[in-house]
Design a protein around this motif. Structure first.
Motif, PDB file in Angstrom:
ATOM      1  N   GLU A  55      18.895  62.240 -83.358  1.00 25.60           N
ATOM      2  CA  GLU A  55      19.032  60.939 -83.044  1.00 25.60           C
ATOM      3  C   GLU A  55      20.328  60.365 -84.387  1.00 25.60           C
ATOM      4  O   GLU A  55      20.453  59.171 -83.142  1.00 25.60           O
ATOM      5  CB  GLU A  55      17.974  59.984 -84.236  1.00 25.60           C
ATOM      6  CG  GLU A  55      17.101  60.508 -83.465  1.00 25.60           C
ATOM      7  CD  GLU A  55      16.301  59.481 -82.550  1.00 25.60           C
ATOM      8  OE1 GLU A  55      16.517  58.352 -82.926  1.00 25.60           O
ATOM      9  OE2 GLU A  55      15.827  59.748 -81.512  1.00 25.60           O
ATOM     10  N   ASN A  56      21.442  61.216 -84.758  1.00 28.04           N
ATOM     11  CA  ASN A  56      22.212  60.310 -85.089  1.00 28.04           C
ATOM     12  C   ASN A  56      22.858  61.346 -86.025  1.00 28.04           C
ATOM     13  O   ASN A  56      21.915  63.019 -86.924  1.00 28.04           O
ATOM     14  CB  ASN A  56      21.898  59.037 -86.389  1.00 28.04           C
ATOM     15  CG  ASN A  56      23.322  58.203 -87.120  1.00 28.04           C
ATOM     16  OD1 ASN A  56      23.805  58.558 -85.511  1.00 28.04           O
ATOM     17  ND2 ASN A  56      23.380  58.260 -87.862  1.00 28.04           N
ATOM     18  N   ASP A  58      25.875  61.389 -88.995  1.00 32.95           N
ATOM     19  CA  ASP A  58      26.914  60.772 -89.820  1.00 32.95           C
ATOM     20  C   ASP A  58      26.934  61.701 -91.093  1.00 32.95           C
ATOM     21  O   ASP A  58      26.495  61.753 -91.388  1.00 32.95           O
ATOM     22  CB  ASP A  58      26.914  59.372 -90.647  1.00 32.95           C
ATOM     23  CG  ASP A  58      26.916  58.346 -90.812  1.00 32.95           C
ATOM     24  OD1 ASP A  58      28.209  58.188 -91.092  1.00 32.95           O
ATOM     25  OD2 ASP A  58      26.643  57.587 -91.485  1.00 32.95           O
ATOM     26  N   SER A 117      15.532  63.704 -91.173  1.00 38.25           N
ATOM     27  CA  SER A 117      17.278  63.729 -91.662  1.00 38.25           C
ATOM     28  C   SER A 117      17.217  64.361 -92.915  1.00 38.25           C
ATOM     29  O   SER A 117      16.456  64.356 -93.888  1.00 38.25           O
ATOM     30  CB  SER A 117      17.621  62.454 -92.344  1.00 38.25           C
ATOM     31  OG  SER A 117      17.053  60.990 -90.883  1.00 38.25           O
TER      32      SER A 117
END
Length: 158
Positions: A55-56, A58, A117
């Motif tokens: 999804e991400n 970072d 996450s």
């Protein structure tokens, strides 16, 4: 046995197994990856009813979406493994010293997804530029029958 107790026992079991499997790869110097990477031997993505997508990403925080279309309950925890690709082979990265996973268990039912996450810097430090994959283990627990463990992965680039 209540579902919460099963989830707790599963998470604890997976954590202990991962510690035993990878204890020889634990890094003895803080935040340094050694050249002692073991070639991966895990059979991945062998259960089509569980999928994981990126999804991400970072900095060092990676977020994945875990989807289940399994008819039976799917249980997973906070544990994960990161492997690096070198040529055509994958190698398990050593983890930082004295790190353990919390014993949290999550349950997915058919047709649901979960956004999860983690900050991989805690276990693996800063990763060099390259291709990696995160691997998570899952347990499928049919109401009648033997639970089975599976591993799914998602690839990412640093």
């Amino acid at each position: 046995m209540k579902v919460e107790k099963k989830i707790f026992i599963f998470a604890l079991l997976v954590t202990c197994i991962l510690i035993l499997i990878y204890k020889n790869n634990i890094n003895t110097k803080d935040n340094e990856m050694t050249s002692k990477m073991a070639e991966s031997t895990l059979t991945l993505n062998n259960f089509s009813d569980i999928s994981m997508s990126l999804e991400n990403l970072d900095n060092t925080i990676i977020t994945v979406r875990i989807n289940s279309s399994a008819n039976d309950s799917v249980i997973f925890g906070e544990d994960y493994i990161i492997e690096a690709k070198n040529g055509q082979k994958w190698y398990t990265l050593p983890i930082n010293k004295d790190i353990m996973f919390t014993s949290i268990g999550y349950e997915l039912i058919k047709g649901t997804s979960f956004l999860w996450s983690t900050d991989y810097d805690i276990l693996y430090g800063k990763l060099s530029p390259g291709k990696y994959r995160m691997i998570k283990s899952f347990r499928v627990e049919p109401p009648q029958g033997t639970p089975k463990d599976y591993f799914v992965s998602v690839e990412f680039t640093v």
